[in-house]
Design an enzyme around this catalytic site. Structure first.
Site, PDB file in Angstrom:
ATOM      1  N   GLU A 318       6.957 -10.374  -8.569  1.00  0.00           N
ATOM      2  CA  GLU A 318       8.292  -9.854  -8.254  1.00  0.00           C
ATOM      3  C   GLU A 318       8.321  -9.092  -6.938  1.00  0.00           C
ATOM      4  O   GLU A 318       8.548  -7.879  -6.923  1.00  0.00           O
ATOM      5  CB  GLU A 318       8.738  -8.880  -9.359  1.00  0.00           C
ATOM      6  CG  GLU A 318       8.992  -9.521 -10.686  1.00  0.00           C
ATOM      7  CD  GLU A 318       9.251  -8.498 -11.793  1.00  0.00           C
ATOM      8  OE1 GLU A 318       9.852  -8.886 -12.795  1.00  0.00           O
ATOM      9  OE2 GLU A 318       8.835  -7.342 -11.651  1.00  0.00           O
ATOM     10  N   PRO A 319       8.102  -9.755  -5.817  1.00  0.00           N
ATOM     11  CA  PRO A 319       8.132  -9.032  -4.545  1.00  0.00           C
ATOM     12  C   PRO A 319       9.549  -8.624  -4.161  1.00  0.00           C
ATOM     13  O   PRO A 319      10.496  -9.401  -4.298  1.00  0.00           O
ATOM     14  CB  PRO A 319       7.588 -10.064  -3.549  1.00  0.00           C
ATOM     15  CG  PRO A 319       7.879 -11.397  -4.163  1.00  0.00           C
ATOM     16  CD  PRO A 319       7.825 -11.198  -5.655  1.00  0.00           C
ATOM     17  N   GLY A 320       9.695  -7.397  -3.710  1.00  0.00           N
ATOM     18  CA  GLY A 320      10.990  -6.929  -3.224  1.00  0.00           C
ATOM     19  C   GLY A 320      10.872  -6.579  -1.758  1.00  0.00           C
ATOM     20  O   GLY A 320      11.278  -7.326  -0.866  1.00  0.00           O
ATOM     21  N   ARG A 321      10.227  -5.428  -1.502  1.00  0.00           N
ATOM     22  CA  ARG A 321      10.091  -4.921  -0.138  1.00  0.00           C
ATOM     23  C   ARG A 321       9.503  -5.957   0.825  1.00  0.00           C
ATOM     24  O   ARG A 321      10.049  -6.190   1.901  1.00  0.00           O
ATOM     25  CB  ARG A 321       9.177  -3.696  -0.171  1.00  0.00           C
ATOM     26  CG  ARG A 321       9.076  -2.952   1.145  1.00  0.00           C
ATOM     27  CD  ARG A 321       7.956  -1.895   1.090  1.00  0.00           C
ATOM     28  NE  ARG A 321       7.918  -1.147  -0.135  1.00  0.00           N
ATOM     29  CZ  ARG A 321       8.531   0.025  -0.329  1.00  0.00           C
ATOM     30  NH1 ARG A 321       9.209   0.588   0.637  1.00  0.00           N
ATOM     31  NH2 ARG A 321       8.451   0.642  -1.494  1.00  0.00           N
ATOM     32  N   ARG A 358      15.410   6.921   2.805  1.00  0.00           N
ATOM     33  CA  ARG A 358      13.954   6.886   2.582  1.00  0.00           C
ATOM     34  C   ARG A 358      13.212   8.032   3.282  1.00  0.00           C
ATOM     35  O   ARG A 358      12.321   8.627   2.684  1.00  0.00           O
ATOM     36  CB  ARG A 358      13.371   5.520   2.954  1.00  0.00           C
ATOM     37  CG  ARG A 358      13.969   4.366   2.110  1.00  0.00           C
ATOM     38  CD  ARG A 358      13.173   3.075   2.219  1.00  0.00           C
ATOM     39  NE  ARG A 358      11.902   3.179   1.556  1.00  0.00           N
ATOM     40  CZ  ARG A 358      10.765   3.374   2.153  1.00  0.00           C
ATOM     41  NH1 ARG A 358      10.721   3.443   3.472  1.00  0.00           N
ATOM     42  NH2 ARG A 358       9.658   3.492   1.461  1.00  0.00           N
ATOM     43  N   CYS A 389      25.539  16.637   6.826  1.00  0.00           N
ATOM     44  CA  CYS A 389      25.456  18.098   6.807  1.00  0.00           C
ATOM     45  C   CYS A 389      24.266  18.529   5.997  1.00  0.00           C
ATOM     46  O   CYS A 389      24.401  19.035   4.875  1.00  0.00           O
ATOM     47  CB  CYS A 389      26.745  18.665   6.242  1.00  0.00           C
ATOM     48  SG  CYS A 389      28.065  18.345   7.365  1.00  0.00           S
ATOM     49  N   GLU A 390      23.113  18.293   6.542  1.00  0.00           N
ATOM     50  CA  GLU A 390      21.876  18.642   5.858  1.00  0.00           C
ATOM     51  C   GLU A 390      20.780  18.642   6.911  1.00  0.00           C
ATOM     52  O   GLU A 390      20.580  17.644   7.609  1.00  0.00           O
ATOM     53  CB  GLU A 390      21.612  17.576   4.778  1.00  0.00           C
ATOM     54  CG  GLU A 390      20.420  17.870   3.972  1.00  0.00           C
ATOM     55  CD  GLU A 390      20.575  17.446   2.498  1.00  0.00           C
ATOM     56  OE1 GLU A 390      21.713  17.336   1.997  1.00  0.00           O
ATOM     57  OE2 GLU A 390      19.541  17.245   1.863  1.00  0.00           O
ATOM     58  N   TYR A 418      15.435  -1.410   0.474  1.00  0.00           N
ATOM     59  CA  TYR A 418      15.698  -0.050  -0.020  1.00  0.00           C
ATOM     60  C   TYR A 418      16.439   0.809   1.008  1.00  0.00           C
ATOM     61  O   TYR A 418      16.227   2.024   1.078  1.00  0.00           O
ATOM     62  CB  TYR A 418      14.390   0.624  -0.471  1.00  0.00           C
ATOM     63  CG  TYR A 418      13.643  -0.180  -1.521  1.00  0.00           C
ATOM     64  CD1 TYR A 418      14.195  -0.390  -2.778  1.00  0.00           C
ATOM     65  CD2 TYR A 418      12.404  -0.765  -1.250  1.00  0.00           C
ATOM     66  CE1 TYR A 418      13.530  -1.140  -3.738  1.00  0.00           C
ATOM     67  CE2 TYR A 418      11.729  -1.519  -2.207  1.00  0.00           C
ATOM     68  CZ  TYR A 418      12.301  -1.696  -3.441  1.00  0.00           C
ATOM     69  OH  TYR A 418      11.637  -2.441  -4.389  1.00  0.00           O
TER      70      TYR A 418
HETATM   71  N1  LLP Z   1       9.233  -5.212 -10.177  1.00  0.00           N
HETATM   72  C1  LLP Z   1       9.516  -4.030 -10.753  1.00  0.00           C
HETATM   73  C2  LLP Z   1       9.549  -3.940 -12.190  1.00  0.00           C
HETATM   74  C3  LLP Z   1       9.785  -2.914  -9.947  1.00  0.00           C
HETATM   75  O1  LLP Z   1      10.047  -1.755 -10.528  1.00  0.00           O
HETATM   76  C4  LLP Z   1       9.772  -3.040  -8.542  1.00  0.00           C
HETATM   77  C5  LLP Z   1      10.078  -1.906  -7.691  1.00  0.00           C
HETATM   78  C6  LLP Z   1       9.487  -4.306  -7.994  1.00  0.00           C
HETATM   79  C7  LLP Z   1       9.208  -5.361  -8.842  1.00  0.00           C
HETATM   80  C8  LLP Z   1       9.469  -4.555  -6.516  1.00  0.00           C
HETATM   81  O2  LLP Z   1       8.475  -3.822  -5.884  1.00  0.00           O
HETATM   82  P1  LLP Z   1       8.221  -4.042  -4.322  1.00  0.00           P
HETATM   83  O3  LLP Z   1       7.695  -5.439  -4.136  1.00  0.00           O
HETATM   84  O4  LLP Z   1       9.506  -3.849  -3.621  1.00  0.00           O
HETATM   85  O5  LLP Z   1       7.221  -3.015  -3.989  1.00  0.00           O
HETATM   86  N2  LLP Z   1      13.006   2.916  -3.517  1.00  0.00           N
HETATM   87  C9  LLP Z   1      11.575   2.883  -3.257  1.00  0.00           C
HETATM   88  C10 LLP Z   1      10.922   1.713  -3.924  1.00  0.00           C
HETATM   89  C11 LLP Z   1      11.137   1.677  -5.414  1.00  0.00           C
HETATM   90  C12 LLP Z   1      10.523   0.484  -6.050  1.00  0.00           C
HETATM   91  C13 LLP Z   1      10.958   0.349  -7.459  1.00  0.00           C
HETATM   92  N3  LLP Z   1      10.455  -0.787  -8.138  1.00  0.00           N
HETATM   93  C14 LLP Z   1      11.342   2.876  -1.746  1.00  0.00           C
HETATM   94  O6  LLP Z   1      12.305   2.906  -0.998  1.00  0.00           O
HETATM   95  O7  LLP Z   1      10.194   2.872  -1.309  1.00  0.00           O
END
Ligand code: LLP
Length: 468
Positions: A318-321, A358, A389-390, A418
Site C-alpha cells: 500500500e504505497p502512498g507517499r 508537515r 497567525c502562528e 500529505y
Molecule cells: N497503509 C496504511 C494502513 C497506512 O496507515 C499508511 C499510512 C499507508 C499504507 C501509506 O504509507 P506511506 O506509503 O505513505 O508511507 N501524515 C503523515 C503520514 C501518515 C501516514 C499514515 N499511514 C506524513 O505527512 O508524513
C-alpha cells in the site's frame, strides 16, 4: 464539475527548445529518490518547467499557492511498483495506492488506469475512489474507528473491509450482509522502525489493528461467522522509512499469521504488507529505490512462505507517499520581507501551514528554489514563513536563495503527498487549486476555494442575527 485544459505556450519536446535537465543525477526509474518530478527542466530563459509547463506561468494563470502534479512522474512510480512486483514476486501481486496521501478524482483515475488498486480510510476517500473509476474489487477499506455508516457503504460497494478491532466485527455482523463480506484482518506486528513517532504504527503500543496475541481468538471467532470470508491479513509498520530490515522482519511475522489462519480453516489468499517506503525531501535523504523495496518485501514473503510450506499468497502493498510525493510541486508568491539584523530574515509567502502542515506537525524539511531563477547565486539565507497567525508557521528554515522580491514565484518540491490531503482552512484561508501537467498541457484537477465558500456550513441562529 468543470474541467479546463490549457495548452502551454509551447508543446514542443523540451530538448527541441534548448531546455536542459534540472537535477542531472536524477534516478529515472525510482522517482522517490529524486527531489524533483521526472520532467523538470530548465528552459532557454533559465526558468523551471515541469510536464512541459513553465512553473511561473502556471502561477500567473492559476494563482498561488498552487499544487502542481506531474502526470509522468505519477505514472512512472505506478509502473515502477507494478514492474518490480512482476519481476520479483513469483506469485500474483497488486499495489494499492494509499489514497490518504492525496485523494482526488484525477489521481484515482490515473492510478486505476495504471492497474493499481486503492486503500481508502473514510467514506470520503471511498466515494472519491469509486467515482474516480477504481473498481470496487481493487479497493480495501481501512480505519481504526469506522462508523456504522462507513461500514455500510463499504459493504454496499462490495469493497474488502480491513477489520481493525472487535467493534468492526460486531458492527459488520449487525449489518447482516446478504453476501459474505471479504475481510482482511489487521494486526500489530510488533516491529519497531526509525521514523517520526506520529507515523510509526508497527510497534505494539499502537491504536491500529488487533493485538497479535488476539489474532487466534479472532480467527476462531470468525470460523462461526457465515457473513465473513477472511481473504487476507494486513500489517503496516510506519511511514517515511529508509530501512529495509523491518520489512524483512514483517514478512516472517505475517507468514506465521498466514499459517495460523490457514490452519484454522480460513482460505486466506492475500498478504498485505502496507506501505512505508520513504522519499527524498532534502539532498541528504537517501531512500531505497522502489525496486529495492519491492524486491526485499517480495523475496522475504516468498522465502518465509517457502520455509513454512505455505502456498504463496497474493502479495499486496500500500504505497502512498512514494507514489505521489515527488510528482508534486507547490508554488507560492513571495510577499513581505522582515530582516532582523543579526538574527534572521523572514520571507513570507501566500500559503503555509494550511496547505502544508508537515513542517509544523513533524518538523519536516523541504527543498525550495525560485521558479524563474533556480540556478542563480544563492547569496541570501532566509526563513520562509507562511501567512498564518502562528509563529510556528514556517515552511523552511535557513533556506539559501538568490535575493527574492515581492511577486517572485517560489517552488517547493516533493509536496505531492500529505499536503493537499492534510490541508486545512486555518485562519479561514481557502485551500489551493491543483493542476495536473503533462506534455505541455495543464488541467485543473481541483478548483481553488473561495473565501465566501468557507461560510457555507456556518449557521447563524435567528436570535443572533444583526438587527437591520
Ligand atoms: N497503509 C496504511 C494502513 C497506512 O496507515 C499508511 C499510512 C499507508 C499504507 C501509506 O504509507 P506511506 O506509503 O505513505 O508511507 N501524515 C503523515 C503520514 C501518515 C501516514 C499514515 N499511514 C506524513 O505527512 O508524513
Amino acid at each position: 464539475m468543470t474541467s479546463t485544459s490549457v495548452p502551454a505556450s509551447s508543446t514542443a519536446p523540451a530538448d527541441l527548445r534548448n531546455a536542459r535537465l534540472y537535477e542531472p543525477a536524477r534516478d529515472p526509474a525510482s522517482p522517490n529518490r529524486n527531489l524533483t518530478p521526472l520532467t523538470t527542466v530548465i528552459d532557454a530563459e533559465g526558468r523551471l518547467e515541469v510536464g512541459g509547463c513553465t512553473l511561473s506561468e502556471l502561477a500567473r494563470r492559476y494563482g498561488t499557492p498552487l499544487y502542481v502534479l506531474d502526470e509522468a512522474t505519477l505514472r512512472g512510480t505506478a509502473q515502477a511498483y507494478r514492474s518490480a512486483l512482476a519481476a520479483h514476486y513469483p506469485g500474483e501481486a497488486l499495489a494499492l495506492y494509499a489514497s490518504k496521501a492525496n485523494s482526488s478524482l484525477a489521481i484515482t483515475a490515473l492510478v486505476a488506469s495504471e492497474g493499481l488498486g486503492l486503500d481508502a480510510v473514510s467514506a470520503g476517500e471511498l466515494l472519491t475512489a469509486v467515482r474516480g473509476g477504481m473498481p470496487p474489487e481493487r479497493i480495501v477499506f481501512h480505519g481504526n474507528n469506522k462508523s456504522r455508516e462507513e461500514l455500510q457503504l463499504a459493504v454496499q460497494l462490495g469493497v474488502t473491509v480491513v477489520a481493525d478491532n472487535w467493534l468492526d466485527l460486531e458492527n459488520l455482523a449487525a449489518l447482516a450482509p446478504t453476501r459474505p463480506v471479504q475481510l482482511m484482518l489487521r494486526f500489530t506486528p510488533g516491529i519497531e522502525c526509525h521514523t517520526h513517532e506520529y507515523i510509526r504504527t508497527g510497534h505494539l503500543d499502537s491504536k491500529f489493528g488487533f493485538d497479535p496475541d488476539q489474532l487466534e481468538a479472532v480467527l476462531r471467532h470468525l470460523q462461526g461467522c457465515s457473513w465473513a470470508q477472511v481473504t487476507g491479513l494486513h500489517a503496516h509498520i510506519g511511514s517515511q522509512i529508509f530501512e529495509l530490515q523491518p520489512h524483512r522482519d514483517l514478512a516472517a511475522v505475517m507468514a506465521d499469521a498466514l499459517q495460523l489462519a490457514r490452519s484454522l480453516g480460513h482460505p486466506v489468499r492475500d498478504l498485505n504488507v502496507g506501505g512505508g517506503l520513504g522519499i527524498r525531501y532534502i539532498a541528504s535523504d537517501d531512500p531505497p529505490s522502489i525496486e529495492e523495496w519491492v524486491r526485499t518485501v517480495a523475496q522475504a514473503v516468498a522465502a518465509a512462505c517457502r520455509e513454512r510450506n505455505l502456498e504463496l499468497p497474493r502479495l499486496l502493498c500500500e504505497p502512498g507517499r512514494s507514489l505521489v510525493a515527488t510528482a508534486g510541486v507547490t508554488l507560492y508568491s513571495v510577499g513581505s520581507r522582515k530582516a532582523i539584523p543579526g538574527i534572521r530574515t523572514y520571507l513570507s509567502v501566500d500559503g503555509g501551514m494550511s496547505d502544508n502542515p508537515r513542517p509544523i506537525t513533524y518538523q519536516s524539511q523541504y527543498t525550495a528554489v525560485l521558479a524563474d531563477r533556480p540556478e542563480a547565486d544563492a547569496s541570501e539565507t532566509v526563513t520562509l514563513a507562511g501567512k498564518h497567525c502562528e509563529s510556528g508557521d514556517v515552511l523552511l528554515k535557513d533556506l539559501s536563495l538568490p535575493p527574492a522580491t515581492t511577486g517572485d514565484v517560489l517552488a517547493v518540491f516533493a509536496t505531492g503527498a500529505y499536503n493537499a490531503s492534510m490541508a486545512s482552512n486555518y485562519n479561514r484561508i481557502p485551500r489551493p487549486a491543483a493542476v495536473l501537467v503533462h506534455d505541455g498541457q495543464a488541467d485543473l484537477v481541483q478548483r481553488r476555494e473561495l473565501p465566501e465558500e468557507l461560510l457555507r456550513y456556518d449557521v447563524l441562529p435567528e436570535r443572533l442575527r444583526p438587527v437591520a
